[in-house]
Design a protein around this motif. Sequence first.
Motif, short mmCIF file in Angstrom:
data_model
loop_
_atom_site.label_atom_id
_atom_site.label_comp_id
_atom_site.label_asym_id
_atom_site.label_seq_id
_atom_site.Cartn_x
_atom_site.Cartn_y
_atom_site.Cartn_z
N ILE A 23 0.85 -1.18 0.00
CA ILE A 23 0.00 0.00 0.00
C ILE A 23 0.90 1.24 0.00
N PRO A 24 0.74 2.15 -0.97
CA PRO A 24 1.57 3.36 -0.99
C PRO A 24 1.49 4.11 0.34
N ALA A 25 2.61 4.59 0.82
CA ALA A 25 2.65 5.26 2.11
C ALA A 25 1.72 6.46 2.17
N ALA A 26 1.53 7.13 1.03
CA ALA A 26 0.69 8.33 1.00
C ALA A 26 -0.78 8.02 0.79
N ALA A 27 -1.12 6.75 0.59
CA ALA A 27 -2.52 6.40 0.35
C ALA A 27 -3.36 6.67 1.60
N THR A 28 -4.51 7.27 1.41
CA THR A 28 -5.43 7.49 2.52
C THR A 28 -6.25 6.22 2.74
N VAL A 29 -6.86 6.13 3.91
CA VAL A 29 -7.66 4.95 4.26
C VAL A 29 -9.03 5.40 4.73
N GLY A 30 -10.07 4.82 4.12
CA GLY A 30 -11.44 5.08 4.54
C GLY A 30 -12.07 3.79 5.03
N ILE A 31 -12.78 3.88 6.14
CA ILE A 31 -13.47 2.72 6.71
C ILE A 31 -14.93 3.09 6.92
N CYS A 32 -15.83 2.25 6.42
CA CYS A 32 -17.25 2.50 6.67
C CYS A 32 -17.81 1.41 7.56
N PHE A 33 -18.85 1.76 8.33
CA PHE A 33 -19.31 0.93 9.43
C PHE A 33 -20.81 1.11 9.62
N PRO A 34 -21.54 0.05 10.01
CA PRO A 34 -23.00 0.16 10.16
C PRO A 34 -23.42 0.83 11.46
N ALA A 35 -23.20 2.13 11.54
CA ALA A 35 -23.56 2.90 12.73
C ALA A 35 -23.62 4.38 12.38
N VAL A 36 -24.34 5.12 13.19
CA VAL A 36 -24.23 6.57 13.14
C VAL A 36 -22.83 6.92 13.61
N VAL A 37 -22.14 7.76 12.85
CA VAL A 37 -20.76 8.13 13.18
C VAL A 37 -20.69 9.65 13.33
N ARG A 38 -20.37 10.09 14.53
CA ARG A 38 -20.28 11.53 14.80
C ARG A 38 -18.86 11.84 15.26
N HIS A 39 -18.12 12.58 14.42
CA HIS A 39 -16.74 12.96 14.74
C HIS A 39 -15.91 11.75 15.17
N GLY A 40 -16.05 10.65 14.45
CA GLY A 40 -15.26 9.47 14.71
C GLY A 40 -15.79 8.56 15.80
N VAL A 41 -16.90 8.94 16.43
CA VAL A 41 -17.49 8.14 17.50
C VAL A 41 -18.73 7.43 16.98
N THR A 42 -18.82 6.11 17.20
CA THR A 42 -20.00 5.36 16.79
C THR A 42 -21.10 5.53 17.83
N MET A 43 -22.25 6.03 17.38
CA MET A 43 -23.35 6.36 18.30
C MET A 43 -24.43 5.29 18.31
N SER A 44 -24.30 4.28 17.46
CA SER A 44 -25.27 3.19 17.41
C SER A 44 -24.52 1.94 16.98
N ALA A 45 -25.22 0.82 16.85
CA ALA A 45 -24.58 -0.43 16.43
C ALA A 45 -25.63 -1.32 15.77
N ALA A 46 -25.38 -1.73 14.54
CA ALA A 46 -26.31 -2.61 13.82
C ALA A 46 -25.59 -3.91 13.51
N ASN A 47 -26.08 -5.00 14.10
CA ASN A 47 -25.55 -6.34 13.85
C ASN A 47 -24.10 -6.51 14.31
N VAL A 48 -23.66 -5.69 15.26
CA VAL A 48 -22.36 -5.83 15.89
C VAL A 48 -22.54 -5.60 17.39
N SER A 49 -21.47 -5.73 18.15
CA SER A 49 -21.54 -5.59 19.60
C SER A 49 -22.06 -4.21 20.02
N LYS A 50 -22.84 -4.19 21.07
CA LYS A 50 -23.34 -2.92 21.61
C LYS A 50 -22.21 -2.09 22.24
#
Length: 259
Positions: free
Chosen positions: A64-91
């Motif tokens: 992976i190129p060192a300068a490559a950015t990384v994006g991660i998506c997740f099944p939850a409401v995400v506010r400023h990097g904090v997951t505020m809910s959880a769908a089909n994963v641990s509470k």
Amino acid sequence: MTENTPDTVAVGIDIGGTGIKGAIVDVTTGELLTDRKKFATPEGGRPDDIAKTVTDLMESLGDIPAAATVGICFPAVVRHGVTMSAANVSKKWIGFEAEKLFEKTLGRDITFVNDADAAGFAEVRYGAAKGKSGLIILTTLGTGIGTALIYNGVLTPNAELGHLEIGGVDYETKAAYSAKEREDLSWKKWAERLQVYYERLEALFSPDGFIVGGGVSKHHEEFLPLLKLSTPIVPATLRNNAGILGAASLSTMRTTFLE
């Protein structure tokens, strides 16, 4: 990947309740530069276990190129990097500083977003809504109903419109694809419920277009023609790659958020 410069390359990771997918992406074209890798989501879906699996997936992608950015998506409401809910994963994800966990585990900055937001943005940049202006609403019909609001290419995050109350109930319990399966509804009977849902979205938002995603979108000819709406409604085109492409693209374009 020698023909790609680092600022066009990003990693997209799509975390779901049963699987975690990822690839290296050319964000200019939307092309996957590696095979799409998929690992099983660890049983229980706990934060540290998922972070470890994401690390393993990243390593499986190769150089992976060192300068490559990384994006991660997740099944939850995400506010400023904090997951505020959880769908089909641990509470344990509720109120959890998820972005910080992944940055610490991976040893690099990331962009962390809601999965429907990522899919919606990908469809606007590379898929069914490319070149479209105005307000586009993506809906994913699966276990629940995920939604993304995008106006002139700008994403308004965490639009949880699947949870609209209609007839006194959270309407995703009536109109998600899981409800069709659970109640053994015909396409026609399910479409009648979708009609009610999309009419409510029309009344509230007057959108310029709907995009329908989720696994059931591959059967769009069975139910979309049954809907009678004033808003154009089309199937998503990116399917299993939408979350990967959207997360990767958004990692390079932080200014596409309205916050």
